[in-house]
Enzyme design. Structure first.
Site, mmCIF file in Angstrom:
data_model
loop_
_atom_site.group_PDB
_atom_site.id
_atom_site.type_symbol
_atom_site.label_atom_id
_atom_site.label_comp_id
_atom_site.label_asym_id
_atom_site.label_seq_id
_atom_site.Cartn_x
_atom_site.Cartn_y
_atom_site.Cartn_z
ATOM 1 N N GLU A 44 41.488 24.496 48.989
ATOM 2 C CA GLU A 44 41.357 24.378 47.535
ATOM 3 C C GLU A 44 41.702 22.972 47.051
ATOM 4 O OE1 GLU A 44 43.273 26.674 49.045
ATOM 5 O OE2 GLU A 44 42.051 28.478 48.833
ATOM 6 N N HIS B 287 39.598 36.356 39.534
ATOM 7 C CA HIS B 287 40.732 37.200 39.938
ATOM 8 C C HIS B 287 41.999 36.815 39.181
ATOM 9 C CE1 HIS B 287 37.736 37.798 42.992
ATOM 10 N NE2 HIS B 287 38.411 38.796 43.532
ATOM 11 N N PHE C 143 45.037 30.050 43.190
ATOM 12 C CA PHE C 143 44.820 28.837 43.987
ATOM 13 C C PHE C 143 44.423 27.674 43.081
ATOM 14 C CE2 PHE C 143 43.178 32.269 47.014
ATOM 15 C CZ PHE C 143 44.449 32.539 47.484
ATOM 16 N N ASP D 270 45.798 43.418 45.581
ATOM 17 C CA ASP D 270 46.339 42.311 46.375
ATOM 18 C C ASP D 270 47.784 41.979 46.015
ATOM 19 O OD1 ASP D 270 44.138 41.996 47.956
ATOM 20 O OD2 ASP D 270 43.239 40.408 46.736
#
Lengths: 294, 274
Positions: free
Chosen positions: A39, A90, A64, A98
């Site tokens: 990233e 997300h 991220f 998650d």
């Protein structure tokens, strides 16, 4: 859009199937660059592409985009004000199973505090397409905040996007409800519940969290008895604090912030987590009564 | 690359002038990074005065070669050169690190003519250069990207992300240097976080690697010529002396980021002039 803008390119960091940039890849394989699980490199590469005249959309999960690659977001993109679009997916607690490591509940706070950033948070799939298209034609760094799941389509919010402009969805006299992102659904349900109790709600949707539409907030503070904000984000540093900061300076009034308290999330289904972390219409209604009973 | 053969005397003379400006800038600002700036001066002089195609009258010329200072703290050396070549007035050097100046402590591309990328936190520059080099490939352009990394800098993980990226996208338009002086802020690089054997690391990442004396113009120029013919991205490990040109600064870690006293400044200038 890719046809209209030949210098638009897309980057991803090994989550193309999850972010669905793979759909772009399928049609434009020569304009898609999978950077692998990198990233940080991806964001600086995007900056380099922008310096040479491309319009890069760099996509990864919100955690991220803002934390793992926070330095690159700040120093490679925001500081030199480069024409990079961050497609952060997300985001929020509805990322679900998650767990807390992958639930970006602080990404608006981080990006709001970066000068030069514009933050767009759509409320449904159609508005997600609107903000994406808007970002492509807007010059400068843009943080696009998407959730993972599909949410109800709300035609009411599909008026054109403008930077620094909120969308007045419903006039009202007693209280103002301001949402961003998917919380628009809960706010509209709350407004109906309140109406059954004889309370008239002004409903405002804020797809653009930064720069904030201060005029619409100040007007609401002046004309109704208080404001309840609703966001699928920490109550620290997000829409709620942006609204509270505005009214405390220009038109003091009561502000209640609905959002995730100062805690990390956990694994669970999106709906279960919205219940547990207080992101429902009933939480908004309770907040309205806390104001009206003052 | 200039078609004429290199004028080594001219390059040496320029490097001496640039080192003098570096000392003056940091002394005036009472802040800045002397060691790495003095140590990399010969590399940058070779690039800007002989190797690179560029035009200070048209900084945005699309066919220009680009230089990215990934070790962004060494602004004194690049500002001194850009001013000398004419990218901005030499008087601007007086404003280095002062409020309102376009000459920030670390390079800021939107404000400073000739600065190609904003860098500062380590690892950003080489990564940004990869994006720029990819862009040139996409557009079918044939200019080159020259990048200078510090050896301490390449301890950053992002540098190795960029190394993988260059290999994947066959960015042979990148010619990077490691300013290999074995010193970083807190001490000797091999004590702080060992990098050797360095050449095999880059080779294993798919780069062509050369190791040279970073103060030898002939080696710098000949190696860049080889790099430009390479089918791979090139890393040139340039062995340098941090603080080069001022005897009491050479190979002394304490001169990474501290300014000179008046006596030290006077002595340093007198040494350069000898």
């Amino acid at each position: 859009m890719a046809e209209e803008i030949p210098n638009l390119v897309v980057l991803d960091a090994d989550v193309a199937k999850a972010t669905q940039t793979c759909d772009f890849q399928a049609v434009y394989p020569d304009r898609f660059f999978n950077c692998g699980v990198q990233e940080q490199n991806m964001f600086s590469v995007a900056a380099g592409l922008a310096l040479e005249g491309f319009i890069p959309f760099a996509s990864t999960f919100g955690v991220f985009a803002t934390c793992r690659a926070g330095d690159q977001l700040r120093n490679s993109i925001a500081y030199p004000k480069l024409n990079v679009k961050i497609g952060a997916t997300h985001c929020g607690i509805t990322t679900g199973g998650d767990g807390a490591s992958h639930q970006a509940n602080e990404d608006i706070a981080i990006t709001r505090s970066l000068p030069n950033m514009t933050i767009l948070v759509p409320g449904d799939y159609e508005e997600a397409k609107q903000v994406t298209r808007f970002a492509a034609f807007y010059k400068g760094p843009v943080y696009l905040r998407f959730g993972r799941d599909a949410y109800p389509i709300i035609p009411l919010i599909h008026s054109p996007i403008a930077v620094g402009k909120g969308k007045l969805l419903q006039e009202g006299l007693d209280i103002t409800l301001i949402s961003t992102g998917i919380m628009v659904s809960e706010v509209l349900i709350a407004a109906e519940l309140l109406l059954t109790k004889g309370i008239s709600s002004r409903v405002i949707h804020m797809p653009c969290v930064k720069p904030l539409d201060q005029d619409i907030v100040i007007k609401a503070a002046r004309e109704t008895r208080g404001i309840v904000t609703a966001e699928e984000h920490s109550i620290i540093g997000g829409l709620g604090e942006a609204v509270a900061g505005t009214v405390s300076q220009f038109q003091p009034t009561w502000v209640e912030r609905i959002g995730i308290a100062d805690v990390f999330g956990e694994s669970g289904q999106a709906g279960e987590l919205m219940d547990k972390y207080g992101l429902r219409a009933k939480n908004i209604v309770d907040a309205v009564f806390r104001i009206l009973e003052k | 690359m200039k078609s004429s053969s290199p004028d080594f005397q001219f390059l040496s003379k320029k490097a001496k002038e640039i080192r003098g400006e570096i000392l003056k800038m940091v002394h005036r600002a009472n802040s800045g990074h002397l060691g790495g700036s003095l140590g990399s001066a010969d590399l940058l002089v070779a690039l800007y005065y002989h190797i690179m195609q560029h035009n200070p009258d048209n900084p945005g010329w699309d066919k220009r070669d680009r230089f990215i200072l990934s070790k962004g703290h060494c602004t004194p050396v690049i500002y001194a050169i850009l001013a000398d070549i004419g990218y901005f007035p030499k008087e601007d050097l007086l404003t280095f690190r002062r409020p309102g100046s376009h000459l920030q402590g670390h390079p800021y591309q939107p404000k400073t003519p000739g600065i190609e990328a904003s860098t500062g936190t380590l690892g950003l520059g080489i990564s940004t250069a990869m994006g720029m080099a990819l862009a040139a490939k996409l557009k079918g352009e044939s200019h080159h990207y020259y990048v200078l990394c510090g050896d301490g800098e390449i301890q950053e993980g992002q540098v190795w992300e960029a190394a993988m990226f260059a290999n994947k996208y066959e960015l042979n338009n990148v010619v990077a240097f490691v300013d290999r002086n074995y010193l970083q802020t807190d001490g000797h690089s091999e004590d702080i976080m060992p990098l050797d054997p360095l050449a095999p690391k880059w080779e294993s990442f798919g780069w062509q690697v050369h190791t040279i004396d970073g103060h030898n113009y002939s080696q710098i120029i000949e190696t860049v010529q080889m790099a430009k013919r390479s089918s791979k991205p090139t890393m040139i490990i340039a062995n340098t002396i941090k603080g080069k040109g001022v005897s009491f600064m050479e190979n002394q870690v304490e001169w990474h980021g501290k300014p000179t006293s008046q006596d030290e400044f006077d002595l340093a200038i007198s040494q350069l002039n000898n």
